[in-house]
Write an enzyme that holds these catalytic residues in place. Structure first.
Site, PDB file in Angstrom:
ATOM      1  N   TYR A 315       2.619   3.138   4.434  1.00 47.91           N
ATOM      2  CA  TYR A 315       3.239   4.518   4.390  1.00 47.91           C
ATOM      3  C   TYR A 315       3.417   5.025   3.144  1.00 47.91           C
ATOM      4  O   TYR A 315       4.192   5.241   2.698  1.00 47.91           O
ATOM      5  CB  TYR A 315       4.746   3.840   4.902  1.00 47.91           C
ATOM      6  CG  TYR A 315       4.795   2.988   6.204  1.00 47.91           C
ATOM      7  CD1 TYR A 315       5.097   3.447   7.367  1.00 47.91           C
ATOM      8  CD2 TYR A 315       4.847   1.688   5.737  1.00 47.91           C
ATOM      9  CE1 TYR A 315       5.029   2.596   8.574  1.00 47.91           C
ATOM     10  CE2 TYR A 315       4.863   0.704   6.851  1.00 47.91           C
ATOM     11  CZ  TYR A 315       5.203   1.245   8.421  1.00 47.91           C
ATOM     12  OH  TYR A 315       5.113   0.610   9.368  1.00 47.91           O
ATOM     13  N   GLU A 336      -1.422   6.129   5.854  1.00 47.16           N
ATOM     14  CA  GLU A 336      -0.290   6.994   6.098  1.00 47.16           C
ATOM     15  C   GLU A 336      -0.728   7.981   7.473  1.00 47.16           C
ATOM     16  O   GLU A 336      -1.942   8.105   7.489  1.00 47.16           O
ATOM     17  CB  GLU A 336      -0.254   8.007   4.803  1.00 47.16           C
ATOM     18  CG  GLU A 336       0.446   9.384   5.326  1.00 47.16           C
ATOM     19  CD  GLU A 336       1.752   9.315   5.692  1.00 47.16           C
ATOM     20  OE1 GLU A 336       2.532   8.459   5.144  1.00 47.16           O
ATOM     21  OE2 GLU A 336       1.913   9.929   6.478  1.00 47.16           O
ATOM     22  N   CYS A 411      14.855   2.560   3.625  1.00 41.82           N
ATOM     23  CA  CYS A 411      15.875   3.481   3.651  1.00 41.82           C
ATOM     24  C   CYS A 411      16.941   3.263   4.909  1.00 41.82           C
ATOM     25  O   CYS A 411      17.676   4.071   5.133  1.00 41.82           O
ATOM     26  CB  CYS A 411      15.379   4.907   3.889  1.00 41.82           C
ATOM     27  SG  CYS A 411      14.126   5.125   5.589  1.00 41.82           S
TER      28      CYS A 411
HETATM   29  N1  SAH Z   1       5.822   5.841   0.144  1.00 45.26           N
HETATM   30  C1  SAH Z   1       5.832   7.498   0.223  1.00 45.26           C
HETATM   31  C2  SAH Z   1       6.199   7.869   1.824  1.00 45.26           C
HETATM   32  C3  SAH Z   1       7.580   7.108   2.200  1.00 45.26           C
HETATM   33  S1  SAH Z   1       7.972   7.813   3.742  1.00 45.26           S
HETATM   34  C4  SAH Z   1       6.799   8.065  -0.749  1.00 45.26           C
HETATM   35  O1  SAH Z   1       7.478   7.458  -1.398  1.00 45.26           O
HETATM   36  O2  SAH Z   1       6.905   9.287  -1.072  1.00 45.26           O
HETATM   37  C5  SAH Z   1       7.268   6.932   5.031  1.00 45.26           C
HETATM   38  C6  SAH Z   1       5.873   7.635   5.416  1.00 45.26           C
HETATM   39  O3  SAH Z   1       5.487   6.795   6.412  1.00 45.26           O
HETATM   40  C7  SAH Z   1       5.802   9.154   5.682  1.00 45.26           C
HETATM   41  O4  SAH Z   1       5.068   9.757   4.971  1.00 45.26           O
HETATM   42  C8  SAH Z   1       5.533   9.237   7.395  1.00 45.26           C
HETATM   43  O5  SAH Z   1       4.578  10.231   7.609  1.00 45.26           O
HETATM   44  C9  SAH Z   1       4.745   7.745   7.547  1.00 45.26           C
HETATM   45  N2  SAH Z   1       4.449   7.021   8.644  1.00 45.26           N
HETATM   46  C10 SAH Z   1       5.839   7.191   9.559  1.00 45.26           C
HETATM   47  N3  SAH Z   1       5.164   6.227  10.513  1.00 45.26           N
HETATM   48  C11 SAH Z   1       3.979   5.831  10.333  1.00 45.26           C
HETATM   49  C12 SAH Z   1       3.053   4.826  11.009  1.00 45.26           C
HETATM   50  N4  SAH Z   1       3.345   4.180  11.943  1.00 45.26           N
HETATM   51  N5  SAH Z   1       1.936   4.554  10.241  1.00 45.26           N
HETATM   52  C13 SAH Z   1       1.701   5.095   9.000  1.00 45.26           C
HETATM   53  N6  SAH Z   1       2.635   5.904   8.302  1.00 45.26           N
HETATM   54  C14 SAH Z   1       3.447   6.484   8.989  1.00 45.26           C
END
Ligand code: SAH
Length: 456
Positions: A315, A336, A411
């Site tokens: 993610y 992501e 979160c």
């Molecule tokens: N680590 C990053 C983003 C965290 S938020 C930071 O700190 O900025 C969570 C992220 O997970 C988002 O960018 C969202 O687009 C992504 N996401 C949501 N569901 C997902 C999935 N099934 N597989 C991969 N990424 C996903």
């Protein structure tokens, strides 16, 4: 047999607040029947007017505080609690930080995991004006175009100019954009009839860079006077990017899929932990940059990197955690789901000379299995999932790759605790306190960092 609720709508009752829900509402009980009351605090005696009665609970409003809690502070007025912008604003900041720590503690206790400690919540020095992003609905009220926020559980717009928790410069930009839209008589969106043009305004501002992006979310592609409107918006201080996003659908989802850059760049820059990041309109970017640096620093420290490790950032968004870790690791892989975010991540890696990173567009659920099948052997897996937490398949693939440590940035404490239990079943334990970091002051959201270690 029909059980009758012991309270009636519109009647006033004197109650004692016993508890605070995870959404920050006070809970009182009359004959064991719970009443949820916004803006009230445990220990307080209040007069509450019942606003809604359901089968098993009711909602009430504070009419009068008879005995006040020492944790109460003078609020900013009804608009903030009505709209849910700042549901905890009536609590002292210290009480808010305690509330967040307790949320995690209570959930651990419910799952018989009280052995796990929770550290004090890391707070902000000034817990206001922190948000670097705003998504503001635009509606017509008494014939006039207004910007503000919806009343809780409704789509009734309350006009607001000072959003209290948002970067005050963002608030000013919204007012200026509102005035420009008024000047050119752009028709606000009418969601009942699915008519009108301007649905939402999104503004993002880099805290360090000062760069501002304005996104006009419209129902139609054609907007009368769009050139003049764009020209006027580009005159606003700091604006480097003006984008139109078209959302044709009758939906609560704010952004549509079609974008066009009206002026300037398609991205803004910001700096985190000394590195430069580009952020596009559709990419996730942490909303509280000061606290994000504390959060990431903690995650890096907890990852225990020495320079020889392979790290997975699951993610990964625009690669912020990956790039912070890449400075202290041998190799970092990110996955992501949003392709624009991955494009940003690749450019971010390039412009910060992070040659030891690789980013993949995909679902964590699939990519983790692919990496496992490819024989990847990470030392550390960092996960930062959305509120729903980890899919069992992500946990299974992680465990199969046998990393020494999993650093879990969460979160949502409810899914965190659930996932800690599932990792526990597969030989990963929490041996250090969970650390909450307050990313969302004045709101009930709880962010935290947990380390899971492989039992040897
Ligand atoms: N680590 C990053 C983003 C965290 S938020 C930071 O700190 O900025 C969570 C992220 O997970 C988002 O960018 C969202 O687009 C992504 N996401 C949501 N569901 C997902 C999935 N099934 N597989 C991969 N990424 C996903």
């Amino acid at each position: 047999m029909k059980i009758k609720a012991p309270v009636e709508k519109n009647k006033i009752y004197t109650v004692k607040i016993e508890d605070l829900t995870y959404q920050g509402m006070g809970v009182a009980k009359i004959e064991h029947f719970p009443i949820f009351i916004a803006d009230s605090i445990p220990g307080e005696k209040i007069e509450s007017k019942i606003t809604k009665v359901q089968k098993n609970f009711a909602f009430g409003r504070v009419e009068k505080v008879l005995e006040e809690s020492p944790d109460r502070v003078a609020g900013n007025g009804a608009a903030y609690t009505q709209t849910g912008i700042a549901p905890l604003q009536h609590l002292t900041y210290d009480a808010q930080l305690k509330f967040k720590q307790n949320q995690i503690n209570n959930l651990l206790k419910k799952s018989h995991l009280e052995k796990i400690e929770v550290a004090d919540t890391i707070g902000m020095e000034d817990p206001t004006g922190y948000r670097n992003k705003a998504q503001i609905p635009v509606r017509k009220i008494k014939g006039q175009l207004e910007t503000g926020f919806f009343k809780r559980n409704s789509h009734d717009l309350v006009p607001i100019e000072d959003f209290y928790i948002q970067d005050p410069i963002i608030d000013q930009v919204i007012v200026k954009v509102r005035d420009i839209l008024r000047e050119y008589r752009v028709e606000p969106y009418d969601e009942i009839n699915h008519k009108g043009i301007i649905r939402n305004i999104m503004v993002r501002r880099g805290r360090r860079s000062g760069q501002v992006m304005v996104v006009l979310i419209t129902r139609t592609k054609d907007v009368p006077h769009l050139d003049e409107i764009t020209a006027a918006i580009t005159q606003i201080d700091g604006v480097v990017s003006v984008i139109q996003n078209i959302n044709y659908k009758q939906t609560n989802v704010i952004m549509g899929e079609e974008d066009r850059v009206l002026a300037g760049e398609s991205v803004i820059h910001d700096e985190l932990l000394g590195q430069d990041f580009i952020i596009s309109a559709h990419s996730f970017y942490q909303v509280n940059p000061l606290q994000t640096e504390k959060l990431y620093q903690l995650a890096i420290e907890k990852a225990g990197l020495t320079g020889n490790e392979t790290v997975l950032d699951v993610y990964s968004g625009i690669g912020t955690i990956s790039l912070a870790m890449a400075q202290a690791a041998k190799k970092v892989y990110g996955v992501e789901i949003v392709k624009e975010a991955v494009q940003d991540a690749k450019i971010n890696a390039f412009q910060n000379n992070a040659t030891n990173t690789e980013f993949v567009v995909g679902k964590a659920e699939d990519q983790m299995q692919t990496w496992q099948a490819d024989g990847l052997k990470p030392d550390v897996v960092v996960v930062d999932p959305p509120r729903k937490g980890l899919d069992q398949s992500v946990i299974d693939a992680t465990v199969a790759m046998q990393p020494t440590r999993v650093v879990y940035v969460s979160c949502n404490p409810a899914t965190l605790v659930r996932d800690i239990e599932r990792f526990g079943e597969q030989g990963y334990d929490v041996n250090q306190p969970i650390v909450p970091v307050d990313q969302f002051p004045q709101t009930p959201h709880v962010e935290s960092v947990t380390v899971l270690e492989r039992k040897d």
